[in-house]
Design an enzyme around this catalytic site. Structure first.
Site, PDB file in Angstrom:
ATOM      1  N   CYS A 100       0.848  -1.212   0.000  1.00 31.76           N
ATOM      2  CA  CYS A 100       0.000   0.000   0.000  1.00 31.76           C
ATOM      3  C   CYS A 100       0.870   1.243   0.000  1.00 31.76           C
ATOM      4  CB  CYS A 100      -0.924   0.010   1.215  1.00 31.76           C
ATOM      5  SG  CYS A 100      -2.355  -1.069   1.062  1.00 31.76           S
ATOM      6  N   GLY A 106       3.706 -19.969   1.103  1.00 31.06           N
ATOM      7  CA  GLY A 106       4.911 -19.155   0.990  1.00 31.06           C
ATOM      8  C   GLY A 106       4.651 -17.664   0.939  1.00 31.06           C
ATOM      9  N   HIS A 116      -0.492  -8.470   1.069  1.00 30.71           N
ATOM     10  CA  HIS A 116      -1.263  -7.663   0.119  1.00 30.71           C
ATOM     11  C   HIS A 116      -1.182  -8.483  -1.156  1.00 30.71           C
ATOM     12  CE1 HIS A 116      -2.199  -3.482  -1.759  1.00 30.71           C
ATOM     13  NE2 HIS A 116      -2.262  -4.379  -2.744  1.00 30.71           N
ATOM     14  N   HIS A 134      -0.694 -10.341  -4.434  1.00 30.48           N
ATOM     15  CA  HIS A 134       0.171  -9.976  -5.562  1.00 30.48           C
ATOM     16  C   HIS A 134       0.458 -11.209  -6.413  1.00 30.48           C
ATOM     17  CE1 HIS A 134       2.659 -11.113  -2.110  1.00 30.48           C
ATOM     18  NE2 HIS A 134       3.491 -11.648  -2.975  1.00 30.48           N
TER      19      HIS A 134
HETATM   20  P1  5GP Z   1       5.472 -13.504  -1.301  1.00 36.41           P
HETATM   21  O1  5GP Z   1       4.663 -12.796  -0.237  1.00 36.41           O
HETATM   22  O2  5GP Z   1       4.639 -13.909  -2.487  1.00 36.41           O
HETATM   23  O3  5GP Z   1       6.244 -14.668  -0.790  1.00 36.41           O
HETATM   24  O4  5GP Z   1       6.586 -12.538  -1.862  1.00 36.41           O
HETATM   25  C1  5GP Z   1       6.733 -11.205  -1.519  1.00 36.41           C
HETATM   26  C2  5GP Z   1       7.733 -10.619  -2.488  1.00 36.41           C
HETATM   27  O5  5GP Z   1       7.798  -9.237  -2.242  1.00 36.41           O
HETATM   28  C3  5GP Z   1       9.158 -11.172  -2.354  1.00 36.41           C
HETATM   29  O6  5GP Z   1       9.583 -11.704  -3.606  1.00 36.41           O
HETATM   30  C4  5GP Z   1       9.976  -9.960  -1.929  1.00 36.41           C
HETATM   31  O7  5GP Z   1      11.259  -9.942  -2.512  1.00 36.41           O
HETATM   32  C5  5GP Z   1       9.124  -8.800  -2.388  1.00 36.41           C
HETATM   33  N1  5GP Z   1       9.237  -7.610  -1.557  1.00 36.41           N
HETATM   34  C6  5GP Z   1       9.141  -7.549  -0.199  1.00 36.41           C
HETATM   35  N2  5GP Z   1       9.272  -6.282   0.238  1.00 36.41           N
HETATM   36  C7  5GP Z   1       9.423  -5.519  -0.883  1.00 36.41           C
HETATM   37  C8  5GP Z   1       9.600  -4.109  -1.075  1.00 36.41           C
HETATM   38  O8  5GP Z   1       9.632  -3.307  -0.146  1.00 36.41           O
HETATM   39  N3  5GP Z   1       9.732  -3.677  -2.357  1.00 36.41           N
HETATM   40  C9  5GP Z   1       9.698  -4.537  -3.418  1.00 36.41           C
HETATM   41  N4  5GP Z   1       9.849  -4.003  -4.630  1.00 36.41           N
HETATM   42  N5  5GP Z   1       9.538  -5.865  -3.270  1.00 36.41           N
HETATM   43  C10 5GP Z   1       9.417  -6.355  -2.021  1.00 36.41           C
HETATM   44 ZN    ZN Z   2      -1.756  -3.292   1.208  1.00 39.53          ZN
END
Ligand code: 5GP
Ligand code: ZN
Length: 111
Positions: A8, A94, A99, A101
């Protein structure tokens, strides 16, 4: 908008990200820890925690996210070679950022 949610905060530009696509409802930006040569995250701007709390009315919005995946594939010239779109849900799926995505991964076999 959830103040404590990092995605967000990217939507509102309170946190920085390398944004590649934006429209009224969807944002796509580079993953900060890329796991493939092209690793983008496609998010609905509206805060939805995960697939586990998706409402029927949210379905069209996720369809738009997938249509953005198509556009990103074309923009990166990988539409024919292909790419992978992943969505993690919940601890055993995982999911780390709550949020919703989609990961867009491209640039190597099995991205
Ligand atoms: P998941 O929740 O599907 O496991 O992955 C979350 C993804 O968000 C990860 O691949 C991580 O590298 C990415 N991520 C986490 N925090 C940030 C951030 O602050 N900025 C960006 N650009 N990516 C992020
Ligand atoms: Zn959010």
């Amino acid at each position: 908008m959830t103040a404590s949610c990092i995605f967000c905060r990217i939507v509102t530009r309170e946190s920085a990200a390398e944004i590649e696509y934006e429209d009224e409802e969807v944002l796509a930006f580079k993953d900060i820890y890329p796991k493939a040569p092209v690793h983008l995250l496609i998010i609905p701007k509206r805060h939805i925690e995960s697939l586990a709390v998706l409402e029927a009315d949210d379905a069209a919005l996720l369809g738009k996210c997938l249509f953005v995946a198509r556009k990103l594939g074309e923009a990166h010239g990988v539409a024919q070679r292909g790419y992978r779109v992943n969505c993690h849900s919940g601890p055993e799926g995982g999911q780390v950022v709550y949020h919703l995505h989609f990961h867009f991964l491209a640039g190597r076999r099995g991205s």
